[in-house]
Scaffold this motif. Structure first.
Motif, short mmCIF file in Angstrom:
data_model
loop_
_atom_site.label_atom_id
_atom_site.label_comp_id
_atom_site.label_asym_id
_atom_site.label_seq_id
_atom_site.Cartn_x
_atom_site.Cartn_y
_atom_site.Cartn_z
N LYS A 176 5.51 6.60 13.82
CA LYS A 176 4.86 5.31 13.17
C LYS A 176 6.31 3.94 13.03
O LYS A 176 7.47 4.66 12.24
CB LYS A 176 4.05 5.30 12.18
N ASN A 177 5.24 2.69 12.56
CA ASN A 177 6.37 2.00 12.08
C ASN A 177 7.13 2.67 10.31
O ASN A 177 5.50 2.44 9.66
CB ASN A 177 6.33 0.65 11.36
N PRO A 178 7.62 2.87 10.20
CA PRO A 178 7.73 3.53 8.56
C PRO A 178 8.06 1.95 7.58
O PRO A 178 8.18 2.25 5.98
CB PRO A 178 9.26 4.15 7.85
N GLN A 321 12.77 8.65 7.92
CA GLN A 321 11.56 7.76 7.40
C GLN A 321 10.26 7.74 8.59
O GLN A 321 9.32 7.93 8.12
CB GLN A 321 11.67 6.57 6.30
N THR A 325 6.52 9.94 7.76
CA THR A 325 5.86 8.82 8.56
C THR A 325 4.52 8.98 9.86
O THR A 325 3.93 8.80 9.91
CB THR A 325 6.20 7.73 9.07
N SER A 326 5.97 10.15 10.36
CA SER A 326 4.90 10.48 11.86
C SER A 326 4.10 11.48 11.38
O SER A 326 2.53 11.85 11.90
CB SER A 326 5.18 11.01 12.92
N LYS A 327 3.74 12.47 10.36
CA LYS A 327 3.23 13.53 9.75
C LYS A 327 3.88 14.43 10.39
O LYS A 327 2.14 15.41 10.64
CB LYS A 327 1.78 12.46 9.24
#
Length: 657
Positions: A176-178, A321, A325-327
């Motif tokens: 995902k875009n962080p 990052q 943010t991907s978790k």
């Protein structure tokens, strides 16, 4: 005594920073020399009535030690400045002080406030109270904070590397875009970003430690360790594919625009890089911000192409990052928190509060100025102080921006903002004492020793300051960045090579030489470097040229011009030399390719400006090789006042003839 902070046109809150008392208990070394602790001045102030005497005093653009000496003479007290005669960081602070009947205790308190100093007191052998103005610990706090910040960044960079390595374990679809802003190109960058993650896996610990400690590394596939080459080539191929697609589209658009506008498109069609070109392309790894920047450069080396150099930049922090943010991974390292903050304390002798606007600062006054001499901003500020019956204390470095200033018209009334705005930004005031004080900030701890200042300015006001004089400033980069030269002497320093960050260490090597060896540098033969000097110059080449600044990176990839000077046979022959040419362009009197005849009473250097250029030379295969650094023009340097004086003298002699 209450102080209120003020920024012209805006009320602000101000925070004072100084040392925090207190430390962990340690066991003292019985063999160490006992440290003499100077007790706080405040208890003695309560009994010393001499501090109540009122002071009338003015000093514009004056070093702090002179102000303290004159106040001591006026008051009859014993007051020293600095921890010793060599404590120039305290003693040589430039200040402007105007006291309209302030109590000496208050005046000293304002000086402490503005200069990051404190007043200490003790009794001498005659049971007399003696005082000293010394550093208040802010410089130590700054140094400690810088070390803590550096440690924090090292931890964060290490975290970013370890986390970035894990990005390759995540599916691209999970990324995902962080960032809080759109990244439309993110999907197309994923391939080379993931391959950069894999590349970091093959950076061994010694190389990584070197990068984190501040030494950039440039890698080429043809010279990289065998274990690193496959990942490096894979990464560079991915960068090439990404940039080739981008530039191909750009070229189509450019051709279309040229055709529609009736212009010729002069470039060949873009061609993909060959594997030989990939192997000779490079990646630069260097710490930037919270991570390691990975700057790749694919060199196609076709001057007929519009895009012969194909660059891409990513960083371990960005990759980290993306991973966070991907978790997608639950076992990532914990990101360092708690960025080190400067300790927040207030001086013991002055309370700093925020209060309502003070109407006094808006009142206007006519100033009495001595129009028979060049005026500085300090002169105008002191004239305002007298007209308004306001005292003031401020560090004087921000007034050092021009040779002199035009006074306001005699019939014009001006307010505090007009009188002082060019000098200081944030001010505080004490309504009861009618005093304005500059709010100190950390950048104002930077100055230069008075010795160097006087040497340059005295010569700039007489025979001219040459490059040898100004070169000393390379050892004081903070001063250069803040341009802390008095406007009474020099409007601006000439462009000098040490202002180029990568070259500053070379001039610092020159400054460290004994005077006889400095003389050799300026000779026709130059200085043959000894073993220690050679080691420092080789280190300069390694850290500042080979693996150095980003501005050198592209040319370094294709030229590799540093390599010759790192060959042992060449380093054994290194010579440092400053070339000098008397063929110059005299900006005052037009171009001149030959020396100008001397004029009686006019310094030779004023009519015959020269340039100087540092070079490092060596011998390779019996032939001299050489690297020239940025040239320095228009030496010797004269102050604006001296230049005007000499021009008028030349014009007068011409009229008489």
């Amino acid at each position: 005594m209450k102080l209120v902070s003020f920024l012209f046109g805006t009320t602000v809150f101000a925070v004072m920073l100084c040392s925090i008392a207190g430390a962990e208990k340690i066991t003292a070394d019985p063999n160490a020399t006992p440290k003499v602790e100077i007790p706080s001045a405040e208890p003695l102030w309560k009994t010393d009535k001499r501090l109540d005497q009122k002071i009338e005093y003015d000093a514009g653009g004056t070093r702090l030690y002179k102000v303290i000496r004159e106040l001591a003479e006026k008051s009859g007290l014993t007051i020293s400045c600095g921890s010793g005669s060599d404590d120039w960081r305290v003693r040589d602070i430039p200040v402007t002080v105007a006291s309209r009947g302030l109590k000496l205790s208050d005046l000293l308190g304002y000086i402490n406030f503005a200069t990051h100093t404190k007043l200490t007191a003790k009794k001498n052998t005659k049971d007399e109270i003696v005082y000293a103005v010394v550093d208040n610990g802010t410089a130590t706090a700054i140094a400690d904070n810088k070390r803590a910040v550096a440690d924090y960044y090292k931890k964060h960079v290490t975290w970013s590397v370890e986390t970035a390595k894990r990005l390759k374990d995540i599916q691209p679809s999970q990324v995902k875009n962080p960032m809080p802003w759109p990244l439309p190109d993110l999907p197309s960058q994923m391939d080379y970003t993931f391959k950069a993650s894999r590349l970091m896996e093959f950076i061994d610990k010694p190389m990584l430690d070197s990068i984190i400690s501040g030494t950039p590394v440039i890698l080429t596939a043809s010279t990289a360790p065998a274990t690193l080459q496959p990942a490096l080539i894979d990464f560079l191929n991915s960068v090439e594919a990404y940039k080739f697609a981008e530039y191909s589209k750009t070229q189509v658009d450019n051709r279309k625009w040229a055709a529609e506008s009736g212009q010729n498109y002069p470039y060949d069609d873009i061609a993909p890089a060959t594997q030989d070109q990939i192997r000779n392309s490079a990646v630069r790894l260097a710490v930037r911000g919270n991570g390691i920047e990975i700057h790749s450069c694919v060199m196609v080396n076709n001057p007929k192409e519009a895009f012969p150099t194909r660059e891409a930049i990513t960083s371990t922090d960005f990759m980290a990052q993306l991973a966070v943010t991907s978790k997608a991974l639950s076992d990532l390292p914990a990101e360092p928190k708690d960025f080190p903050q400067m300790p927040e304390v207030k001086p013991a002798t002055i309370g700093l509060t925020n209060n309502s606007y003070w109407p006094e600062l808006a009142k206007t006054y006519k100033l009495k100025l001595d129009d028979k001499k060049p005026l500085s901003y300090c002169d105008i500020a002191i004239a305002y102080s007298k007209a308004a019956d306001l005292s003031m204390v401020f560090i004087d470095d921000l007034s050092h921006q021009g040779e002199e200033t035009q006074p306001p018209p005699a019939d014009k009334e001006i307010d505090c903002s007009e009188a002082m705005c060019p000098i200081i930004g944030n001010i505080a005031w004490d309504k009861e004492n009618r005093c304005i004080v500059s709010i100190p900030w950390l950048g104002r701890l930077s100055t230069i020793p008075e010795r160097i200042f006087n040497n340059i300015t005295n010569k700039a006001n007489s025979s001219g300051a040459d490059w040898q004089d100004i070169a000393e400033l390379a050892d004081y980069p903070d001063m250069i960045e803040r341009s802390c030269f008095s406007q009474k002497i020099m409007p601006a320093l000439p462009v000098f090579d040490f202002q180029v960050p990568r070259n500053k260490p070379l001039w610092q090597i020159y400054n460290s030489l004994p005077s006889d060896r400095k003389t050799m540098v300026a000779s026709e033969t130059g200085l043959k470097l000894d073993a220690k000097e050679t080691e420092r110059v080789v280190d300069f080449f390694e850290n500042n040229l080979k693996n150095g600044s980003e501005s050198n990176f592209i040319s370094a990839v294709s030229a590799k011009w540093w390599d010759e000077f790192l060959i042992p046979e060449v380093t054994a022959t290194l010579v440092m030399r400053v070339d000098r040419s008397d063929k110059s362009e005299n900006k005052s009197f037009g171009p001149s390719n030959t020396a100008t005849a001397d004029i009686p009473g006019i310094p030779h250097g004023f009519l015959n400006k020269h340039w100087s250029r540092m070079s490092i030379e060596g011998i390779k295969d019996g032939k001299k090789i050489k690297i020239d650094f940025q040239s320095q023009y228009d030496f010797p340097y004269f102050s604006a006042a001296r230049q005007k004086e000499l021009e008028e003298a030349i014009a007068k002699q011409s009229e008489e003839k």
